[in-house]
Design a protein around this motif. Structure first.
Motif, PDB file in Angstrom:
ATOM      1  N   PHE A 138      64.284  30.605  82.911  1.00  0.00           N
ATOM      2  CA  PHE A 138      63.314  31.636  82.546  1.00  0.00           C
ATOM      3  C   PHE A 138      63.662  32.962  83.209  1.00  0.00           C
ATOM      4  N   SER A 139      64.117  32.918  84.468  1.00  0.00           N
ATOM      5  CA  SER A 139      64.500  34.157  85.153  1.00  0.00           C
ATOM      6  C   SER A 139      65.658  34.832  84.425  1.00  0.00           C
ATOM      7  N   LEU A 141      66.484  34.452  81.206  1.00  0.00           N
ATOM      8  CA  LEU A 141      66.018  34.937  79.913  1.00  0.00           C
ATOM      9  C   LEU A 141      65.190  36.210  80.068  1.00  0.00           C
ATOM     10  N   TRP A 142      64.289  36.203  81.048  1.00  0.00           N
ATOM     11  CA  TRP A 142      63.418  37.356  81.233  1.00  0.00           C
ATOM     12  C   TRP A 142      64.208  38.579  81.686  1.00  0.00           C
ATOM     13  N   GLY A 143      65.243  38.334  82.515  1.00  0.00           N
ATOM     14  CA  GLY A 143      66.031  39.452  83.004  1.00  0.00           C
ATOM     15  C   GLY A 143      66.978  40.022  81.969  1.00  0.00           C
ATOM     16  N   LYS A 146      64.647  39.930  77.543  1.00  0.00           N
ATOM     17  CA  LYS A 146      63.188  40.087  77.551  1.00  0.00           C
ATOM     18  C   LYS A 146      62.634  40.291  76.136  1.00  0.00           C
ATOM     19  N   VAL A 149      62.608  37.011  74.266  1.00  0.00           N
ATOM     20  CA  VAL A 149      61.590  36.093  74.792  1.00  0.00           C
ATOM     21  C   VAL A 149      60.219  36.451  74.217  1.00  0.00           C
ATOM     22  N   ILE A 150      59.893  37.737  74.252  1.00  0.00           N
ATOM     23  CA  ILE A 150      58.587  38.180  73.736  1.00  0.00           C
ATOM     24  C   ILE A 150      58.516  37.963  72.224  1.00  0.00           C
ATOM     25  N   THR A 153      58.219  34.264  71.339  1.00  0.00           N
ATOM     26  CA  THR A 153      56.889  33.748  71.659  1.00  0.00           C
ATOM     27  C   THR A 153      55.876  34.173  70.597  1.00  0.00           C
ATOM     28  N   SER A 422      66.759  35.746  91.432  1.00  0.00           N
ATOM     29  CA  SER A 422      66.395  34.544  90.674  1.00  0.00           C
ATOM     30  C   SER A 422      67.281  33.354  91.012  1.00  0.00           C
ATOM     31  N   PRO A 460      69.808  37.334  85.751  1.00  0.00           N
ATOM     32  CA  PRO A 460      69.562  38.706  85.274  1.00  0.00           C
ATOM     33  C   PRO A 460      70.223  39.809  86.095  1.00  0.00           C
TER      34      PRO A 460
END
Length: 666
Positions: A138-139, A141-143, A146, A149-150, A153, A422, A460
């Motif tokens: 997740f770190s 992917l989010w880094g 982003k 991911v949004i 979702t 991360s 990230p």
């Protein structure tokens, strides 16, 4: 009148399966729309690979297979549930299936763009493996992803809401009407037969599989033809076959494999005394020392040739560029794979790649599997693994502790780190721990072997502010992360040169793999090109221009350290004058295997062998050149042997610790 009665009977037979059939069609629509988006996104590669209409038609065929897998289990329940006592349950099962099955398809397709950005392939076995590490994933992917991911979702959430509404509408509509059990049974055999035919997708001896859709020379385009759910499901199915390369590249008797491999010039004069460990041989050290040298391996995360100016990359590694003139610098060094555990396997165990997961993660290699640490521990070395993150990640601690590493130190051993991201403490913090440990170990009577595995150059891409002048913006870019990793490395080497261990230590600095491996080829060889440097106080500078594999590095370093060894490693000791450089490398990319030499090359695929040569100037594999069949068989032997060695637990010295090891054995 008769036509009306036939239509009425057909409708009566259709009613029990209405939700299932609507879901089937919706699934095909969802997968086709997603493929259309992906084709447009990568239009330059898709249009260059073949006729787009034909590729889309093949994709629809793959989708029919996927929808067959999802609907057939439900369809097989029909005779048990379509009678009047089970009809309500039958309707509930269908609407529940519609929501769950289509949500699964949407989730997999929504997750696909981010995976492609990282690996240049659809989700596959790696997708499953990373589910074991949700925090790190997740770190990352989010880094780095982003937006995706949004977007994923939101797409999934909206889709689930819509699917629930559709399911409720269908359930209410069907619940208000009864249907004929007899009519349901009349249509049922036909639907089952159609499902099975759709799943097989061919009248050939074997049903279609992902290799059936590999119709282009671009691995990504081949993956876009199928769908992500199918790709992942087939990877799960293949887990039970993953240790057997013969299932992909064809059978070869073990005697023939060994004959091909042992015929390599650097092995031709060796003796192989133990039939239980058929690659075991004695390697005489090329350097004689009063006391063996310490060995430090610095495995740099994702530091490909992409980031080294003198290797054709961008100028973000000035310290490595400066150091290359002080030791043995490899200009044509190639990684065996695209993941850290594959790099660990190649560097630390000198193990050739397979289509399976790395042996770092496989069950049969958790004990009694050769590593440089197990060999050196038998020679009286203290052996240790240093990492800035959690040492259990990717099963590293289990593999290391079971195979010769006497100590493993992770983030918990770094006191008051300057920066934690991360993936753990920064490279600067890790090298501080390494310097402290090496200084302490140098005061003991035993030589030491240490593997230092960095992580700052990993998405990230987090690192301490103010340490480097950014190469570009945004700050958290791969280029800046590499520049920081190089900064931390250079600072450590400067510190080491002033230490009490410098004169007695040989350092190997090498990448585990390049960053994102991509390209419109079956094996993007250029993205396997990595830097490598052997450095030490007493080591004369040298440029190694021959084609070299990661598996050659540790045999060379161990020999330069003054250690004569009984070893199963099939890498070449490049410091030996007994034979010229092997001038070859091997690379695994999914189910494709590349055998690279300076004049001819072979790529093994599930569909057969492709021959040609690698154009080093253009950095492309050129297919079509005819090569001797012996070259293909040599490539196959090297691709098949490691799987055989793993399955038969035959890759070790066979020697317990603390015994005398001679040229003839323990």
């Amino acid at each position: 009148m008769r036509l009306f009665q036939q239509q009425k009977l057909l409708y009566a037979a259709y009613k029990p399966y209405q939700t299932l059939l609507i879901g089937y069609v919706l699934g095909l629509v969802i997968l086709s729309l997603s493929r259309g988006f992906l084709f447009i996104w990568h239009w330059d590669r898709v249009s260059a690979a073949g006729n787009v209409i034909e590729l889309l038609a093949l994709g629809l065929r793959a989708d029919v297979i996927q929808m067959g897998y999802l609907t057939l289990p439900i369809l097989l329940m029909a005779p048990l549930l379509t009678h009047k006592f089970g009809q309500n349950l039958w309707l509930k099962i269908q609407v529940s299936w519609l929501v769950l099955a289509l949500s699964f398809l949407i989730f997999m397709e929504a997750a696909t763009p981010a995976f492609i950005l990282q690996y240049d392939l659809r989700p596959n076995r790696l997708f499953i493996e990373y589910l074991n590490h949700p925090q790190e994933v997740f770190s990352t992917l989010w880094g780095g992803f982003k937006f995706w991911v949004i977007a994923s979702t939101l797409i999934l959430a909206l889709s689930v809401v819509l699917l629930i509404k559709v399911a409720r509408h269908l359930h209410a509509r069907q619940k208000s009407k009864t249907f004929s059990f007899r009519a349901a049974l009349i249509l049922w055999p036909l639907l089952v037969v159609l499902e099975i035919v759709g799943i097989r997708s061919t009248l050939a001896h074997r049903p279609a599989n992902p290799a059936f859709f590999a119709v282009t020379s671009d691995a990504l385009v081949n993956d876009l033809i199928i769908n992500s759910a199918y790709s992942v499901e087939y990877a799960v199915y293949n887990l039970r076959h993953e240790a057997d390369a013969a299932a992909i590249y064809g059978e070869m008797p073990i005697d023939e494999m060994l004959a091909q491999v042992r015929a390599q010039p650097y092995l031709a004069s060796k003796q192989f005394p133990n039939p239980n460990y058929p690659t075991l041989h004695f390697n005489q050290a090329s350097v004689m020392t009063q006391k063996p040298k310490n060995i430090v391996v610095i495995l740099e995360e994702s530091l490909g040739a992409t980031f080294v100016e003198s290797l054709g990359g961008i100028p973000v590694t000035p310290n490595l560029e400066q150091l290359k003139s002080e030791g043995w610098w490899f200009t044509h060094l190639y990684a065996t794979g695209t993941r850290s555990v594959r790099g660990i396997e190649a560097v630390i165990s000198s193990f050739m790649p397979t289509p399976a997961r790395s042996t770092v993660k496989l069950s049969l290699s958790q004990q009694n599997f050769y590593t440089a640490a197990s060999l050196l521990a038998e020679q009286g070395y203290f052996t240790e693994f240093l990492y800035g993150g959690e040492t259990h990640f990717d099963n590293m601690q289990s593999f290391f502790s079971g195979n010769g590493f006497q100590s493993t130190l992770g983030i918990e051993s770094i006191k008051n780190p300057e920066f934690v991201g991360s993936w753990g403490a920064s490279d600067g913090d890790l090298f501080q721990l390494a310097h402290q440990r090496f200084s302490e170990l140098a005061e003991t009577d035993s030589p030491f072997f240490s593997l230092v595995f960095t992580s700052s150059n990993h998405e990230p891409f987090e690192f301490p502010n103010g340490t480097i002048e950014p190469y570009n913006q945004p700050l958290q870019s791969v280029e800046n992360a590499v520049k920081y990793a190089d900064y931390a490395l250079g600072k450590f080497i400067q510190q080491a040169k002033q230490s009490n261990y410098w004169e007695d230590t040989i350092f190997l600095i090498v990448a585990d793999h390049d960053t994102r491996v991509y390209g419109d080829e079956l094996v993007p060889i250029d993205k396997f090109h990595i830097p490598g440097l052997i450095l030490g106080h007493s080591l004369a500078p040298r440029i190694v221009d021959s084609i070299t594999s990661q598996i050659d590095l540790m045999p060379t370093v161990i020999s330069l350290a003054g250690v004569s060894s009984l070893t199963p490693a099939l890498g070449q000791d490049l410091s030996s004058a007994e034979a010229p450089p092997a001038n070859r490398a091997m690379m695994q990319f999914g189910s494709n295997y590349a055998w690279l030499t300076d004049n001819t090359s072979v790529i093994l695929t599930p569909n057969g062998a492709i021959t040609g040569y690698y154009d080093f100037a253009e950095k492309r594999f050129v297919r079509g050149q005819q090569v001797e069949q012996s070259a293909v068989e040599k490539a196959r032997a090297h691709a098949l042997l490691p799987s055989w060695l793993y399955r038969n637990r035959a890759y070790d010295t066979g020697c317990p610790s603390a015994v005398e090891i001679t040229q003839s054995g323990c």
